[in-house]
Design a protein around this motif. Structure first.
Motif, PDB file in Angstrom:
ATOM      1  N   ASP A   1      34.417  39.489  41.346  1.00 18.78           N
ATOM      2  CA  ASP A   1      34.272  40.542  42.466  1.00 18.78           C
ATOM      3  C   ASP A   1      32.663  40.647  42.251  1.00 18.78           C
ATOM      4  OD1 ASP A   1      35.585  42.773  43.891  1.00 18.78           O
ATOM      5  OD2 ASP A   1      33.834  43.712  43.248  1.00 18.78           O
TER       6      ASP A   1
ATOM      7  N   ALA B   1      34.149  42.871  51.743  1.00 18.27           N
ATOM      8  CA  ALA B   1      35.394  42.155  51.984  1.00 18.27           C
ATOM      9  C   ALA B   1      35.013  40.796  52.568  1.00 18.27           C
ATOM     10  CB  ALA B   1      36.457  42.905  52.927  1.00 18.27           C
TER      11      ALA B   1
ATOM     12  N   PRO C   1      41.537  43.620  49.911  1.00 13.33           N
ATOM     13  CA  PRO C   1      40.225  44.472  49.474  1.00 13.33           C
ATOM     14  C   PRO C   1      40.742  45.555  48.644  1.00 13.33           C
ATOM     15  CG  PRO C   1      39.997  43.846  51.831  1.00 13.33           C
ATOM     16  CD  PRO C   1      41.571  43.654  51.365  1.00 13.33           C
ATOM     17  N   THR C   2      40.058  45.909  47.678  1.00 16.02           N
ATOM     18  CA  THR C   2      40.239  47.062  46.984  1.00 16.02           C
ATOM     19  C   THR C   2      40.395  48.428  47.649  1.00 16.02           C
ATOM     20  OG1 THR C   2      38.105  47.428  46.115  1.00 16.02           O
ATOM     21  CG2 THR C   2      39.499  46.052  44.728  1.00 16.02           C
ATOM     22  N   ILE C   3      39.775  48.496  48.768  1.00 14.70           N
ATOM     23  CA  ILE C   3      39.630  49.776  49.644  1.00 14.70           C
ATOM     24  C   ILE C   3      39.674  49.466  51.081  1.00 14.70           C
ATOM     25  CG2 ILE C   3      39.026  51.613  48.013  1.00 14.70           C
ATOM     26  CD1 ILE C   3      36.039  51.124  49.076  1.00 14.70           C
TER      27      ILE C   3
ATOM     28  N   HIS D   1      42.467  46.720  55.442  1.00 11.25           N
ATOM     29  CA  HIS D   1      41.285  46.779  55.739  1.00 11.25           C
ATOM     30  C   HIS D   1      41.008  47.590  57.319  1.00 11.25           C
ATOM     31  CE1 HIS D   1      36.902  46.408  56.093  1.00 11.25           C
ATOM     32  NE2 HIS D   1      36.927  46.374  54.807  1.00 11.25           N
TER      33      HIS D   1
ATOM     34  N   CYS E   1      36.225  48.544  52.300  1.00  9.49           N
ATOM     35  CA  CYS E   1      35.549  47.747  51.486  1.00  9.49           C
ATOM     36  C   CYS E   1      34.279  47.109  52.217  1.00  9.49           C
ATOM     37  CB  CYS E   1      36.201  46.859  50.894  1.00  9.49           C
ATOM     38  SG  CYS E   1      35.467  45.634  49.649  1.00  9.49           S
ATOM     39  N   SER E   2      33.038  47.452  51.803  1.00  8.63           N
ATOM     40  CA  SER E   2      31.950  46.609  52.499  1.00  8.63           C
ATOM     41  C   SER E   2      31.701  45.349  52.239  1.00  8.63           C
ATOM     42  CB  SER E   2      30.512  47.490  52.198  1.00  8.63           C
ATOM     43  OG  SER E   2      30.515  47.492  50.896  1.00  8.63           O
TER      44      SER E   2
ATOM     45  N   LYS F   1      32.271  45.039  41.196  1.00  9.09           N
ATOM     46  CA  LYS F   1      33.012  45.522  39.995  1.00  9.09           C
ATOM     47  C   LYS F   1      33.298  44.371  38.961  1.00  9.09           C
ATOM     48  CE  LYS F   1      36.258  48.410  42.568  1.00  9.09           C
ATOM     49  NZ  LYS F   1      35.981  48.694  44.000  1.00  9.09           N
TER      50      LYS F   1
END
Length: 128
Positions: A17, A61, A53-55, A91, A58-59, A20
């Motif tokens: 990632d 992605a 994407p994790t959220i 997303h 996600c910026s 992260k």
């Protein structure tokens, strides 16, 4: 093609990632069911990878999609067509990002940017 899908998953699961700690597999961004391969004539295949994407906002992605594309294009025969998509509903701007990461000119231009290229190379480098 099922075993080939596993091979493709093995290629992408170790990508790190960009932000992260951990791999895309560790973070559940890539998953085996997200890989599909469709055999065309002789040695030609359409390879499709969906990622989460994790959220939802996600910026990174687009950058993750670029990492997936670069690694697969380097590892697979040039006769394979690679398509990368954000899994539906994961997303906020998935349509725009899908368009961007599947546009050859835009991905080539991104890889000409030294900053982006360095991040991609670091993320796709195989662990020692």
């Amino acid at each position: 093609m099922e075993d080939y899908e596993g091979t493709i998953y093995d290629i992408i699961r170790t990508i790190r990632d960009p932000e992260k700690p951990g791999t895309l597999e560790d973070l559940d961004v890539v998953y085996e069911e997200g890989v599909s391969v469709h055999q065309l004539e002789s040695n030609h295949c359409n390879v499709e990878v969906k990622f989460r994407p994790t959220i939802k906002h996600c910026s990174l992605a687009t950058l993750i999609g670029l990492c997936l594309r670069v690694k697969l294009e380097r590892e697979l025969p040039s006769s394979h067509k690679v398509s990368i998509f954000i899994a539906e509903g994961t997303h906020n701007t998935e349509g725009d990002i899908n368009k961007q990461i599947n546009d050859k000119e835009r991905t080539a231009a991104a890889m000409e940017n030294p900053g982006i290229k360095n991040v991609v190379e670091r993320c796709i480098k195989e662990p020692d």
